[in-house]
Write a protein that holds these residues in place. Sequence first.
Motif, PDB file in Angstrom:
ATOM      1  N   LEU A  57       0.854  -1.185   0.000  1.00 45.68           N
ATOM      2  CA  LEU A  57       0.000   0.000   0.000  1.00 45.68           C
ATOM      3  C   LEU A  57       0.891   1.237   0.000  1.00 45.68           C
ATOM      4  N   ALA A  58       1.212   1.728  -1.215  1.00 44.95           N
ATOM      5  CA  ALA A  58       2.208   2.788  -1.345  1.00 44.95           C
ATOM      6  C   ALA A  58       1.661   4.151  -0.941  1.00 44.95           C
ATOM      7  N   THR A  59       0.379   4.372  -1.224  1.00 41.43           N
ATOM      8  CA  THR A  59      -0.176   5.702  -0.958  1.00 41.43           C
ATOM      9  C   THR A  59      -1.470   5.584  -0.162  1.00 41.43           C
ATOM     10  N   PRO A  60      -1.808   6.631   0.602  1.00 41.16           N
ATOM     11  CA  PRO A  60      -3.077   6.605   1.337  1.00 41.16           C
ATOM     12  C   PRO A  60      -4.244   6.399   0.379  1.00 41.16           C
ATOM     13  N   GLY A  61      -5.262   5.642   0.860  1.00 40.34           N
ATOM     14  CA  GLY A  61      -6.417   5.359   0.018  1.00 40.34           C
ATOM     15  C   GLY A  61      -6.380   3.957  -0.561  1.00 40.34           C
ATOM     16  N   ARG A  62      -5.263   3.272  -0.380  1.00 41.88           N
ATOM     17  CA  ARG A  62      -5.204   1.911  -0.925  1.00 41.88           C
ATOM     18  C   ARG A  62      -5.614   0.879   0.125  1.00 41.88           C
ATOM     19  N   ALA A  63      -6.128  -0.252  -0.357  1.00 43.30           N
ATOM     20  CA  ALA A  63      -6.616  -1.309   0.533  1.00 43.30           C
ATOM     21  C   ALA A  63      -6.023  -2.656   0.131  1.00 43.30           C
ATOM     22  N   LEU A  89      -5.337   4.687   5.491  1.00 44.27           N
ATOM     23  CA  LEU A  89      -6.182   5.883   5.423  1.00 44.27           C
ATOM     24  C   LEU A  89      -5.350   7.155   5.332  1.00 44.27           C
ATOM     25  N   GLY A  90      -4.238   7.188   6.052  1.00 43.57           N
ATOM     26  CA  GLY A  90      -3.414   8.394   6.029  1.00 43.57           C
ATOM     27  C   GLY A  90      -2.178   8.175   6.868  1.00 43.57           C
ATOM     28  N   ALA A  91      -1.336   9.177   6.903  1.00 44.84           N
ATOM     29  CA  ALA A  91      -0.124   9.078   7.694  1.00 44.84           C
ATOM     30  C   ALA A  91      -0.503   8.682   9.121  1.00 44.84           C
ATOM     31  N   GLU A  92       0.034   7.597   9.594  1.00 42.50           N
ATOM     32  CA  GLU A  92      -0.189   7.125  10.959  1.00 42.50           C
ATOM     33  C   GLU A  92      -1.624   6.678  11.215  1.00 42.50           C
ATOM     34  N   ARG A  93      -2.411   6.419  10.130  1.00 45.73           N
ATOM     35  CA  ARG A  93      -3.797   5.948  10.323  1.00 45.73           C
ATOM     36  C   ARG A  93      -4.045   4.730   9.445  1.00 45.73           C
TER      37      ARG A  93
END
Lengths: 360, 129
Positions: free
Chosen positions: A77-83, A104-108
């Motif tokens: 999962l390289a970028t936020p938003g990936r599952a 979901l995001g940095a640290e999330r």
Amino acid sequence: MGRRTPLYALHQALGARIVDFGGWDMPLHYGSQLEEHHAVRRAAGIFDVSHMCCIDLNGRRARDLLAQLLANDIGKLATPGRALYSCMLDDSGGILDDLIAYYLGAERMRLVVNAGTRDADLAWVRRHAPAAIEVVERTDLALLALQGPASPQHLERLLGASVAAPALALAPFTALEIGSLCVARTGYTGEDGFELIVPAGEALDLWQRLQADGVAPCGLGARDTLRLEAGMNLYGSDMNASTNPLECGLAWTVAFEPADRQFIGRAALETARARGVAHKLVGLLLEDRGVLRAHQRVVTAAGDGEVTSGTFSPTLQRSIGLARVPAGANKDVQVEIRGKLLGARIVRPPFVRHGRSLIN
Amino acid sequence: MSHIPPDLKYTKTHEWVRRLPDGQLEVGITDHAQEALGDLVFVEVPEPGRTLAVGEAYGVVESVKAASDVYSPLAGSVTAVNTALASAPELINQDPYGRGWLVRMRSDSQQGELLSAADYARVLEAEGE
């Protein structure tokens, strides 16, 4: 009385047949399971899947924790938003649960886990999480699945064209947060669709607006026949803690590379792989008249196996199933149904995808 | 509340029995049974000529959800089976007391053990419908 989702009263008002599912009072169907199934294959349906649980992992090391807990590689999962779809294993390689992990995001990070395993999953995650990571069971959220080929048009009317545009552009297995709403292009039906994670208090309004727009309410009965046609495993039926992913048709979800990622269960899986896996999970198509059901005996030239899930496929109008059989079994087999041996054929799932039969 | 025609007889296992003008008995499953099973997808009934004991499991009805045995309400022999169900099991859901009949049979035994509509309604009540 079982646990209830924020939409329980709505299901009752809609005349749902309520059944226990993993300790939850859930709608089985709202009148006809077959019609609900066809609605999802041909148009769109909506499911309340709020019995599944969102577990949020907040903290700088949350990704590192998932690199250890998941058999699939969260590093994909390289970028936020990936599952990512993954199994969570115990030390012996047994499957504790299958789940979707969201970046979901940095640290999330977020896990969406099964209803029947949510308490055990939470305990397992908490046991392995360092103090710096906050582990939150999001009981404040509801999950709705909008599934079927017409889902994008319904989502567009629900959110309005401009708000919906980025959600409609989502690739499979990606997600997007729009205010309090989290939209993911995921599902459990083999059709296009979205899973919507919303604050519990907003779920009723969302459901009613989708239903007013023509989306069919669908219960867990149709969810099961849809997922089986789509060749997707059900935790507790097709896999459990006494089976490993290699025996469950899920080798593709195990990331042995990078070789230095020490996920829980890795050593056991490497041993199993080196020794050769004795069983495999296959698709079954019943050639004779009847209905495949879980626990029926499968007779093959390589030894006996067992049906793990079976049903009548509303799309194919014949019986299909998943079965665990000896690794050497192939092609024609027999299934014992009420004392009779009936002909069946091993096929590669999925059986149905995007409304079309994949079986000849 | 499910539909229970007053002119039929019933069993505790949710079958109904109709006496036809020629003396044959027509048998099916009740509205309550089809409702509880959900959409029916497969029906297996015996060949005509088969002899049945009272209470014998002589066939199977399967819904999307589960398989359920059907039991002979009386001792007798099967004279006809509803062949339409092979390709249209949903007839049982649509018309359980009519086009969804399962078999016809001849029986010499008394129907005294069978339930009246009122008795069957009490069975359902006791089951918590």
